[in-house]
Design a protein around this motif. Structure first.
Motif, PDB file in Angstrom:
ATOM      1  N   THR A   8      45.490  34.321  35.474  1.00 32.02           N
ATOM      2  CA  THR A   8      46.355  35.554  35.577  1.00 32.02           C
ATOM      3  C   THR A   8      47.242  35.288  34.413  1.00 32.02           C
ATOM      4  O   THR A   8      47.542  34.193  34.059  1.00 32.02           O
ATOM      5  CB  THR A   8      47.327  35.457  36.887  1.00 32.02           C
ATOM      6  OG1 THR A   8      48.023  34.855  36.858  1.00 32.02           O
ATOM      7  CG2 THR A   8      46.571  35.425  38.030  1.00 32.02           C
ATOM      8  N   ASN A  11      50.401  32.777  34.806  1.00 26.93           N
ATOM      9  CA  ASN A  11      50.243  31.392  34.614  1.00 26.93           C
ATOM     10  C   ASN A  11      49.801  30.852  33.445  1.00 26.93           C
ATOM     11  O   ASN A  11      50.222  29.724  33.017  1.00 26.93           O
ATOM     12  CB  ASN A  11      49.037  31.044  35.813  1.00 26.93           C
ATOM     13  CG  ASN A  11      49.823  31.356  37.250  1.00 26.93           C
ATOM     14  OD1 ASN A  11      50.742  30.813  37.573  1.00 26.93           O
ATOM     15  ND2 ASN A  11      48.975  31.884  38.147  1.00 26.93           N
ATOM     16  N   SER A  76      47.185  33.103  42.659  1.00 25.12           N
ATOM     17  CA  SER A  76      48.060  34.248  42.521  1.00 25.12           C
ATOM     18  C   SER A  76      47.840  35.187  43.576  1.00 25.12           C
ATOM     19  O   SER A  76      46.566  35.948  43.565  1.00 25.12           O
ATOM     20  CB  SER A  76      48.151  35.017  41.401  1.00 25.12           C
ATOM     21  OG  SER A  76      49.046  36.147  41.391  1.00 25.12           O
ATOM     22  N   SER A  78      49.171  37.733  44.510  1.00 22.45           N
ATOM     23  CA  SER A  78      49.544  39.244  44.040  1.00 22.45           C
ATOM     24  C   SER A  78      48.392  39.635  43.170  1.00 22.45           C
ATOM     25  O   SER A  78      47.858  40.877  43.516  1.00 22.45           O
ATOM     26  CB  SER A  78      50.870  39.102  42.798  1.00 22.45           C
ATOM     27  OG  SER A  78      50.897  40.156  42.455  1.00 22.45           O
ATOM     28  N   ASP A 112      42.400  34.196  46.951  1.00 19.47           N
ATOM     29  CA  ASP A 112      43.513  33.348  46.986  1.00 19.47           C
ATOM     30  C   ASP A 112      43.071  31.655  47.045  1.00 19.47           C
ATOM     31  O   ASP A 112      42.262  31.568  47.787  1.00 19.47           O
ATOM     32  CB  ASP A 112      44.712  33.800  47.774  1.00 19.47           C
ATOM     33  CG  ASP A 112      45.764  32.592  47.912  1.00 19.47           C
ATOM     34  OD1 ASP A 112      46.609  32.481  47.023  1.00 19.47           O
ATOM     35  OD2 ASP A 112      45.569  31.926  49.013  1.00 19.47           O
ATOM     36  N   ASP A 211      52.353  31.982  44.604  1.00 19.73           N
ATOM     37  CA  ASP A 211      52.785  32.957  43.245  1.00 19.73           C
ATOM     38  C   ASP A 211      53.782  32.215  42.660  1.00 19.73           C
ATOM     39  O   ASP A 211      55.139  32.336  43.038  1.00 19.73           O
ATOM     40  CB  ASP A 211      52.961  34.305  43.843  1.00 19.73           C
ATOM     41  CG  ASP A 211      51.860  35.084  44.221  1.00 19.73           C
ATOM     42  OD1 ASP A 211      51.143  35.884  43.285  1.00 19.73           O
ATOM     43  OD2 ASP A 211      51.498  35.248  45.394  1.00 19.73           O
ATOM     44  N   SER A 213      55.212  33.676  40.087  1.00 17.45           N
ATOM     45  CA  SER A 213      56.157  34.778  39.771  1.00 17.45           C
ATOM     46  C   SER A 213      57.675  35.070  40.579  1.00 17.45           C
ATOM     47  O   SER A 213      58.685  34.851  40.095  1.00 17.45           O
ATOM     48  CB  SER A 213      55.462  36.363  39.749  1.00 17.45           C
ATOM     49  OG  SER A 213      54.861  36.494  41.145  1.00 17.45           O
ATOM     50  N   HIS A 233      54.226  25.269  42.758  1.00 16.03           N
ATOM     51  CA  HIS A 233      53.193  26.000  43.083  1.00 16.03           C
ATOM     52  C   HIS A 233      52.308  25.190  44.195  1.00 16.03           C
ATOM     53  O   HIS A 233      52.370  24.059  44.118  1.00 16.03           O
ATOM     54  CB  HIS A 233      52.146  26.317  41.960  1.00 16.03           C
ATOM     55  CG  HIS A 233      51.245  27.614  42.580  1.00 16.03           C
ATOM     56  ND1 HIS A 233      49.983  27.386  43.119  1.00 16.03           N
ATOM     57  CD2 HIS A 233      51.190  28.830  42.270  1.00 16.03           C
ATOM     58  CE1 HIS A 233      49.412  28.303  43.459  1.00 16.03           C
ATOM     59  NE2 HIS A 233      49.999  29.434  42.817  1.00 16.03           N
TER      60      HIS A 233
END
Length: 271
Positions: A8, A11, A76, A78, A112, A211, A213, A233
């Motif tokens: 992603t 990251n 992630s 998301s 995930d 995540d 973010s 994380h």
């Protein structure tokens, strides 16, 4: 099992240490990990800001890049939710059957990290050791989109030495929401303040999430308040062993953001 790491944008750009942790963990569990260097953004930001055509082009690219792997793992929730929930909808509006067929082949293979470990590999004890007090924030997409449930908590409870403490108001959004934080900064900041208050009330040393973010959003507020709570994380904790240094200034995800900015996980994750 041939597994691809979908790192992603956030990251790869800001938290390369998370990608390395995923690779370390999966290799420990016997997976052959690949890193397709042609991967780019999943298109989530484009879709949520009103650019479905641009999002569809990125979705087509992602399905091509990750074709042929047994599983695609991402740190992630998301972005995993974007692929699994939104790609089929994008495919229904695209001309021709080829895109829909590619989505039907690839999207179910995108997992995930926590659901890949628990549901696909069938493990909760991954051989980690992390003797610290940890609080877990379930991010919105992982909670409401992927319905991860207690999978991350089960993994954390199996880490040797780790004390998982409850987070008040755990299911409340932190206020990041991608472009929501940009378009509605006052509301976003107020939501983050509530989350920070609850994190500090938990009395943990480390705030963990699936995540980066959301961790970036909450972690920034924690640092400004000098709360002394580190952010990490889930992958970084699960990859940890008893030989790892304790969390401290610059440790965990925050260190990846500061020391690895712009480095790109592709250069170091799968050497």
């Amino acid at each position: 099992m041939r597994v691809a790491l979908f790192i992603t944008c956030v990251n790869d750009t800001l938290f390369p240490g998370t990608g390395r942790a995923v690779v370390t963990l999966l290799r420990r569990l016997g997976c052959e990990v690949g890193f397709p260097r042609a991967q780019t953004c999943c298109g989530q930001m484009h879709l949520t800001t009103g650019y479905p055509r641009e999002a569809a082009r990125l979705a087509r690219r992602l399905t091509d890049v990750f074709a042929g792997y047994d599983a695609v793992v991402t740190p992630s929730g998301s972005c995993a939710a974007m692929v699994r929930e939104q790609y089929p909808r994008l495919a229904r509006t695209a001309p021709g059957p080829s895109f829909a067929e590619a989505v039907a082949e690839t999207a179910p293979k995108v997992h995930d990290l926590s659901e890949f470990l628990v549901d696909v590999l069938g493990v909760t004890d991954v051989g980690a050791s992390f003797p610290h007090r940890v609080v877990y924030h379930p991010t919105c997409h992982s909670l409401r989109g992927l319905h991860l449930g207690d999978r991350p908590a089960r993994l954390l409870r199996s880490v040797r030495g780790l004390e998982l403490v409850p987070l008040p108001g755990a299911e409340e959004c932190c206020g990041f929401g991608g472009t929501f934080a940009v378009k509605n900064p006052a509301v976003s900041a107020a939501m983050c303040a509530d989350k920070v208050h609850n994190v500090m009330a938990a009395g943990a040393e480390v705030l963990c999430a699936a995540d980066n973010s959301c961790l970036m959003h909450i972690g920034g507020a924690l640092r400004r308040q000098r709360a002394g709570v580190r952010i990490m994380h889930l992958a970084e904790i699960l990859a940890a062993t008893g030989d790892d240094p304790p969390p401290g200034p610059g440790a965990g995800t925050g260190k990846g953001a500061e020391a690895g900015k712009g480095e790109g996980v592709g250069k170091g994750a799968v050497r």
